[in-house]
Design a protein around this motif. Structure first.
Motif, PDB file in Angstrom:
ATOM      1  N   LEU B  35       0.858  -1.168   0.000  1.00  0.00           N
ATOM      2  CA  LEU B  35       0.000   0.000   0.000  1.00  0.00           C
ATOM      3  C   LEU B  35       0.898   1.223   0.000  1.00  0.00           C
ATOM      4  O   LEU B  35       1.938   1.237   0.668  1.00  0.00           O
ATOM      5  CB  LEU B  35      -0.840  -0.066   1.281  1.00  0.00           C
ATOM      6  CG  LEU B  35      -2.040   0.836   1.451  1.00  0.00           C
ATOM      7  CD1 LEU B  35      -3.007   0.648   0.316  1.00  0.00           C
ATOM      8  CD2 LEU B  35      -2.720   0.493   2.768  1.00  0.00           C
ATOM      9  N   GLY B  36       0.520   2.225  -0.740  1.00  0.00           N
ATOM     10  CA  GLY B  36       1.341   3.435  -0.710  1.00  0.00           C
ATOM     11  C   GLY B  36       0.876   4.421  -1.744  1.00  0.00           C
ATOM     12  O   GLY B  36       0.120   4.075  -2.648  1.00  0.00           O
ATOM     13  N   PRO B  37       1.329   5.665  -1.617  1.00  0.00           N
ATOM     14  CA  PRO B  37       0.894   6.695  -2.557  1.00  0.00           C
ATOM     15  C   PRO B  37       1.481   6.474  -3.940  1.00  0.00           C
ATOM     16  O   PRO B  37       2.422   5.704  -4.114  1.00  0.00           O
ATOM     17  CB  PRO B  37       1.434   7.981  -1.934  1.00  0.00           C
ATOM     18  CG  PRO B  37       2.594   7.554  -1.118  1.00  0.00           C
ATOM     19  CD  PRO B  37       2.284   6.180  -0.624  1.00  0.00           C
ATOM     20  N   SER B  38       0.935   7.159  -4.914  1.00  0.00           N
ATOM     21  CA  SER B  38       1.402   7.020  -6.289  1.00  0.00           C
ATOM     22  C   SER B  38       2.884   7.396  -6.396  1.00  0.00           C
ATOM     23  O   SER B  38       3.321   8.372  -5.810  1.00  0.00           O
ATOM     24  CB  SER B  38       0.565   7.933  -7.185  1.00  0.00           C
ATOM     25  OG  SER B  38       0.895   7.712  -8.517  1.00  0.00           O
ATOM     26  N   GLY B  39       3.634   6.567  -7.114  1.00  0.00           N
ATOM     27  CA  GLY B  39       5.045   6.872  -7.336  1.00  0.00           C
ATOM     28  C   GLY B  39       5.971   6.410  -6.227  1.00  0.00           C
ATOM     29  O   GLY B  39       7.168   6.686  -6.266  1.00  0.00           O
ATOM     30  N   CYS B  40       5.456   5.656  -5.238  1.00  0.00           N
ATOM     31  CA  CYS B  40       6.315   5.269  -4.124  1.00  0.00           C
ATOM     32  C   CYS B  40       7.134   4.027  -4.459  1.00  0.00           C
ATOM     33  O   CYS B  40       8.021   3.646  -3.716  1.00  0.00           O
ATOM     34  CB  CYS B  40       5.494   5.027  -2.868  1.00  0.00           C
ATOM     35  SG  CYS B  40       4.462   3.568  -2.972  1.00  0.00           S
ATOM     36  N   GLY B  41       6.843   3.374  -5.581  1.00  0.00           N
ATOM     37  CA  GLY B  41       7.670   2.233  -5.983  1.00  0.00           C
ATOM     38  C   GLY B  41       6.994   0.880  -5.872  1.00  0.00           C
ATOM     39  O   GLY B  41       7.670  -0.145  -5.910  1.00  0.00           O
ATOM     40  N   LYS B  42       5.675   0.848  -5.776  1.00  0.00           N
ATOM     41  CA  LYS B  42       4.979  -0.442  -5.647  1.00  0.00           C
ATOM     42  C   LYS B  42       5.174  -1.296  -6.900  1.00  0.00           C
ATOM     43  O   LYS B  42       5.563  -2.460  -6.822  1.00  0.00           O
ATOM     44  CB  LYS B  42       3.474  -0.204  -5.413  1.00  0.00           C
ATOM     45  CG  LYS B  42       3.186   0.672  -4.209  1.00  0.00           C
ATOM     46  CD  LYS B  42       1.700   0.888  -4.014  1.00  0.00           C
ATOM     47  CE  LYS B  42       1.004   1.631  -5.144  1.00  0.00           C
ATOM     48  NZ  LYS B  42       1.286   3.055  -5.235  1.00  0.00           N
ATOM     49  N   ALA B 201      -5.810  -8.628   2.587  1.00  0.00           N
ATOM     50  CA  ALA B 201      -4.478  -9.136   2.898  1.00  0.00           C
ATOM     51  C   ALA B 201      -4.374  -9.767   4.277  1.00  0.00           C
ATOM     52  O   ALA B 201      -5.124  -9.433   5.189  1.00  0.00           O
ATOM     53  CB  ALA B 201      -3.477  -8.004   2.780  1.00  0.00           C
ATOM     54  N   ASP B 202      -3.441 -10.714   4.392  1.00  0.00           N
ATOM     55  CA  ASP B 202      -3.092 -11.246   5.703  1.00  0.00           C
ATOM     56  C   ASP B 202      -2.194 -10.263   6.429  1.00  0.00           C
ATOM     57  O   ASP B 202      -2.282 -10.075   7.634  1.00  0.00           O
ATOM     58  CB  ASP B 202      -2.372 -12.584   5.558  1.00  0.00           C
ATOM     59  CG  ASP B 202      -3.240 -13.592   4.831  1.00  0.00           C
ATOM     60  OD1 ASP B 202      -4.396 -13.752   5.247  1.00  0.00           O
ATOM     61  OD2 ASP B 202      -2.771 -14.181   3.845  1.00  0.00           O
ATOM     62  N   ARG B 203      -1.273  -9.650   5.660  1.00  0.00           N
ATOM     63  CA  ARG B 203      -0.442  -8.588   6.216  1.00  0.00           C
ATOM     64  C   ARG B 203      -0.354  -7.461   5.205  1.00  0.00           C
ATOM     65  O   ARG B 203      -0.501  -7.683   4.007  1.00  0.00           O
ATOM     66  CB  ARG B 203       0.963  -9.096   6.546  1.00  0.00           C
ATOM     67  CG  ARG B 203       1.000  -9.944   7.818  1.00  0.00           C
ATOM     68  CD  ARG B 203       2.417 -10.229   8.231  1.00  0.00           C
ATOM     69  NE  ARG B 203       3.136 -11.028   7.252  1.00  0.00           N
ATOM     70  CZ  ARG B 203       4.462 -11.034   7.143  1.00  0.00           C
ATOM     71  NH1 ARG B 203       5.198 -10.274   7.934  1.00  0.00           N
ATOM     72  NH2 ARG B 203       5.044 -11.787   6.241  1.00  0.00           N
ATOM     73  N   VAL B 204      -0.102  -6.265   5.717  1.00  0.00           N
ATOM     74  CA  VAL B 204      -0.036  -5.097   4.853  1.00  0.00           C
ATOM     75  C   VAL B 204       1.339  -4.459   5.010  1.00  0.00           C
ATOM     76  O   VAL B 204       1.850  -4.340   6.120  1.00  0.00           O
ATOM     77  CB  VAL B 204      -1.124  -4.068   5.241  1.00  0.00           C
ATOM     78  CG1 VAL B 204      -1.008  -2.815   4.385  1.00  0.00           C
ATOM     79  CG2 VAL B 204      -2.508  -4.675   5.123  1.00  0.00           C
ATOM     80  N   ALA B 205       1.958  -4.092   3.878  1.00  0.00           N
ATOM     81  CA  ALA B 205       3.204  -3.331   3.936  1.00  0.00           C
ATOM     82  C   ALA B 205       2.917  -1.939   3.376  1.00  0.00           C
ATOM     83  O   ALA B 205       2.424  -1.809   2.256  1.00  0.00           O
ATOM     84  CB  ALA B 205       4.288  -4.015   3.106  1.00  0.00           C
ATOM     85  N   VAL B 206       3.187  -0.920   4.174  1.00  0.00           N
ATOM     86  CA  VAL B 206       2.984   0.445   3.693  1.00  0.00           C
ATOM     87  C   VAL B 206       4.312   0.964   3.168  1.00  0.00           C
ATOM     88  O   VAL B 206       5.313   0.964   3.882  1.00  0.00           O
ATOM     89  CB  VAL B 206       2.450   1.356   4.810  1.00  0.00           C
ATOM     90  CG1 VAL B 206       2.241   2.763   4.277  1.00  0.00           C
ATOM     91  CG2 VAL B 206       1.156   0.803   5.368  1.00  0.00           C
ATOM     92  N   LEU B 207       4.324   1.359   1.902  1.00  0.00           N
ATOM     93  CA  LEU B 207       5.553   1.859   1.276  1.00  0.00           C
ATOM     94  C   LEU B 207       5.533   3.374   1.197  1.00  0.00           C
ATOM     95  O   LEU B 207       4.479   3.972   0.971  1.00  0.00           O
ATOM     96  CB  LEU B 207       5.682   1.315  -0.153  1.00  0.00           C
ATOM     97  CG  LEU B 207       6.572   0.095  -0.332  1.00  0.00           C
ATOM     98  CD1 LEU B 207       5.847  -1.123   0.162  1.00  0.00           C
ATOM     99  CD2 LEU B 207       6.954  -0.067  -1.780  1.00  0.00           C
ATOM    100  N   ASN B 208       6.687   3.968   1.394  1.00  0.00           N
ATOM    101  CA  ASN B 208       6.825   5.400   1.200  1.00  0.00           C
ATOM    102  C   ASN B 208       8.197   5.670   0.624  1.00  0.00           C
ATOM    103  O   ASN B 208       9.207   5.277   1.200  1.00  0.00           O
ATOM    104  CB  ASN B 208       6.631   6.118   2.540  1.00  0.00           C
ATOM    105  CG  ASN B 208       6.706   7.621   2.389  1.00  0.00           C
ATOM    106  OD1 ASN B 208       6.431   8.154   1.307  1.00  0.00           O
ATOM    107  ND2 ASN B 208       7.087   8.298   3.456  1.00  0.00           N
ATOM    108  N   GLN B 209       8.250   6.309  -0.518  1.00  0.00           N
ATOM    109  CA  GLN B 209       9.497   6.665  -1.179  1.00  0.00           C
ATOM    110  C   GLN B 209      10.492   5.516  -1.240  1.00  0.00           C
ATOM    111  O   GLN B 209      11.662   5.660  -0.893  1.00  0.00           O
ATOM    112  CB  GLN B 209      10.132   7.868  -0.485  1.00  0.00           C
ATOM    113  CG  GLN B 209       9.205   9.059  -0.550  1.00  0.00           C
ATOM    114  CD  GLN B 209       9.811  10.313   0.008  1.00  0.00           C
ATOM    115  OE1 GLN B 209      10.760  10.242   0.777  1.00  0.00           O
ATOM    116  NE2 GLN B 209       9.258  11.448  -0.372  1.00  0.00           N
ATOM    117  N   GLY B 210       9.992   4.372  -1.670  1.00  0.00           N
ATOM    118  CA  GLY B 210      10.871   3.238  -1.908  1.00  0.00           C
ATOM    119  C   GLY B 210      11.311   2.491  -0.667  1.00  0.00           C
ATOM    120  O   GLY B 210      12.229   1.680  -0.730  1.00  0.00           O
TER     121      GLY B 210
END
Ligand SMILES: Nc1ncnc2c1ncn2[C@@H]1O[C@H](COP(=O)(O)OP(=O)(O)OP(=O)(O)O)[C@@H](O)[C@H]1O
Ligand SMILES: [Mg+2]
Lengths: 277, 354
Positions: B35-42, B201-210
């Motif tokens: 999960l993360g904002p647009s452009g964070c590298g998902k 999801a069973d687990r969630v990873a929040v991404l921010n700026q890679g």
């Protein structure tokens, strides 16, 4: 009603241009090919064409077909490399190189090929200097092979440009999807890319055929005189004899060859469409 | 041992590094949402796992084997694309069975597998249909079947539902989750819809700026965000900078150290509006003036000004504009971060536990 009149007025100038510059000469040459000077109907010009030039017609067809086949293989190869290669540096160099012939006129290309392919030309001299050949073993590539080489070299840029453009327009995801299902690059080319760019390949090859059929400088400068291509014969009839009737009859023959190829292409693409739907 | 093990992964395009030090362990049969904002590298992370983007450093292991340098076609990881990426010149059955054809599975066996998959995705009888004649939801299900046909070690899905309209999205989401439970495939799903991530999801990873900012169960991520970014991203988007000297803001927590400068995050739905009173109560109390209210269906969302800070609070009752109110947030709904370190000070951690 008013709208359609004004529409007619709008396309008027364009329609006139087509009529005056294309349809009128076409009609004129058609008439000229089938008539005597007094406008009476005759097939004598065509009889003459087949008596004098049937070898040249065969020669032209063979040159055109082999050039187009080579063109198809090479331009698909280059376009596929540009699309699928994992090496961005190679792609950048290739993308620059393949476009060069676009900016070189046929007559210059022919002149370059002449100095390159002749018996004591650049290619043979280089081979001799490298010790690959002795001067006695060198052969001139001027003649049919030289003509094919020149046409392919010159048209390669154009057809690769069209085909690689069509490949680049495919969604990148489609290629990646095939890749992570285990397909090799060759399989991706055959299974995923080629079926979708077939129409563009057809267009590129038909247009190249028409170009090759209409170039005069290459057979004149690289050919050995006899047999030669239809364009050279037309020029000869006009320049040496002022014989427009036979020249026009020869022109009709090249129209027919082009039309034959176009028909083959259209039939093929209709068949493909039928298979898809 | 983890089924998919990503260690200190760094990846990007050319010289540009997009992903920094990604560590992620996925168990067999687990579904992880990125999960993360647009452009964070998902998408970049999924591409690196698939082998479409080269790894700059770090390692990727699957079932104990290192695959960091393997080309995409030898990884047995399949992707479901946002654009579906079906091949328009092939029928539904040809699309689904392509991976089997590449792997030289006998025709009869491949055909049986296609029929099985079509019944799993509820598209029986569609095998000879052109994919261009299918609806978006049907196409995405075909794409899913195509990716599952080869029984991949890991399935990655890049915003698989975002091209579908709201209703279809809910039903495909439900089907996808049910399918994942039934077949037990290991998967990573990218989304920027937090509800989708929490539900599936069973687990969630929040991404921010890679970088992975927080990895945890949906409950963890929602109730105990560990950084201001995660709190904000998960909907606690009211932020107030607290200093003991501000009279309109009162913070009553058992273990508050009065000297600290704190950032307090809370959800609009967790805030309660009341008439101003002198009552002191545990939690955060802010006095302010209603500036605006909007009807959301279940409740009204009020915009409140306190000093130079703007806050949002939901209430079933519509408070008149310009009325003075006090906004109260109970301790368990407050996410407290030290402004200097961007971390929850140890003395506050018991407060933010829900
Ligand atoms: N092919 C590329 N070449 C260079 N940079 C790229 C390329 N693709 C993406 N980027 C950059 O990588 C960063 C991350 O992109 P990515 O596509 O992974 O984002 P994302 O998290 O998937 O976003 P979104 O939610 O919008 O899909 C962006 O800053 C983008 O500019
Ligand atoms: Mg993306």
């Amino acid at each position: 009603m008013r709208a359609s009149t004004s529409n007619l007025l709008l396309i008027g100038p364009a329609a006139l241009m087509v009529l005056a510059l294309f349809l009128y000469p076409l009609f004129f040459s058609l008439v000229s090919a089938f008539t005597q000077d007094d406008l009476s109907f005759t097939l004598a010009h065509f009889v003459k064409v087949f008596e004098l030039y049937s070898n040249d017609i065969k020669f032209t067809v063979i040159i055109v077909l082999s050039s187009v086949v080579l063109l198809a293989i090479l331009s698909i190869g280059i376009a596929a490399t540009l699309t699928l290669s994992p090496f961005p540096k190679l792609v950048a160099v290739l993308a620059l190189l393949y476009r060069l012939p676009l900016f070189i006129p046929f007559i210059v290309a022919a002149q370059m090929m002449r100095t390159f392919l002749a018996k004591n030309g650049l290619m043979n001299n280089t081979l001799v200097a490298m010790g690959v050949m002795t001067p006695l073993e060198t052969v001139s590539l001027l003649g049919w092979s030289g003509i094919i080489i020149t046409f392919v070299w010159k048209q390669l840029a154009f057809s690769t440009l069209l085909i690689s453009g069509a490949m680049a327009a495919l969604n990148r995801d489609q290629i990646q999807a095939a890749q992570n299902l285990g397909a090799s690059r060759l399989r991706i080319l055959v299974d995923v890319i080629l079926p979708q760019v077939m129409p563009t390949i057809g267009v590129a090859l038909v247009l190249s055929t028409v170009t090759i059929m209409s170039v005069l400088s290459v057979p004149l400068m690289i050919g050995t005189g006899s047999p030669t291509m239809i364009t050279a014969d037309i020029a000869f009839r006009v320049n040496s004899y002022g014989d427009y009737h036979v020249a026009n009859a020869l022109g009709m023959v090249s129209y027919l060859i082009c039309a034959g190829l176009a028909w083959f292409y259209l039939r093929q693409s209709l068949k493909d469409k039928g298979a898809l739907s | 041992m983890a089924h998919l093990d990503i260690r200190q992964l760094q990846a990007g395009y050319g010289d540009k590094t997009i992903l920094h030090d990604i560590n992620l362990q996925v168990q067999k049969g687990e579904m992880i949402a990125l999960l993360g904002p647009s452009g964070c590298g998902k998408t970049t992370l999924l591409n690196a796992i698939c082998g479409f983007v080269p790894t700059q450093s770090g390692e990727v292991h699957i079932a104990g084997h290192e695959i960091t340098l393997l080309p995409a076609e030898r990884r047995n990881i399949t992707m479901v694309f946002q654009s579906y990426a079906l091949w328009p010149h092939m029928s539904v059955a040809q699309n689904i069975s392509y991976g089997l054809k590449v792997r030289k599975i006998p025709k009869a066996q491949a055909h049986k597998r296609v029929l099985d998959l079509l019944s799993i995705i509820n598209l029986e009888g569609f095998e000879n249909e052109k994919v261009t004649n299918l609806s978006g939801g049907q196409r995405q299900r075909v794409a899913l079947a195509r990716a599952l046909a080869v029984e991949p070690d890991v399935l990655v899905l890049d915003e698989p539902l975002s091209n579908l309209d709201a209703k279809v999205r809910l039903s495909v989401r439900h089907e996808l989750k049910a399918l994942q439970k039934k077949l037990g495939f290991t998967s990573l799903i990218v989304t920027h819809d937090q509800e989708e991530a929490l539900v599936m999801a069973d687990r969630v990873a929040v991404l921010n700026q890679g970088r992975i900012e927080q990895l945890g169960t949906p409950e963890d991520i929602y109730q105990q965000p560990q950084t201001p970014f995660v709190a904000d991203f998960m909907g606690a988007d009211n932020c107030i900078i607290y200093q003991a000297s501000t009279p309109s803001v009162q913070l009553n927590l058992a273990n508050a150290a009065a000297t600290q400068k704190l950032a307090l995050y809370f959800r609009s739905s967790a805030a309660e509006l009341r008439t101003v009173s002198d009552r002191t109560e545990a939690g955060l109390t802010i006095s302010g003036v209603i500036e605006q209210s909007a009807f959301l269906g279940q409740q009204y969302r009020h915009t409140l000004r306190s000093g130079d800070q703007i806050l949002q609070a939901d209430s079933r009752q519509c408070w008149p504009i310009a009325s003075s109110v006090s906004l109260h947030v109970p301790p368990h709904a407050l996410h407290v971060f030290d402004l200097a370190t961007h971390e929850t000070p140890p003395s506050f951690q018991s407060n933010s536990r829900g």
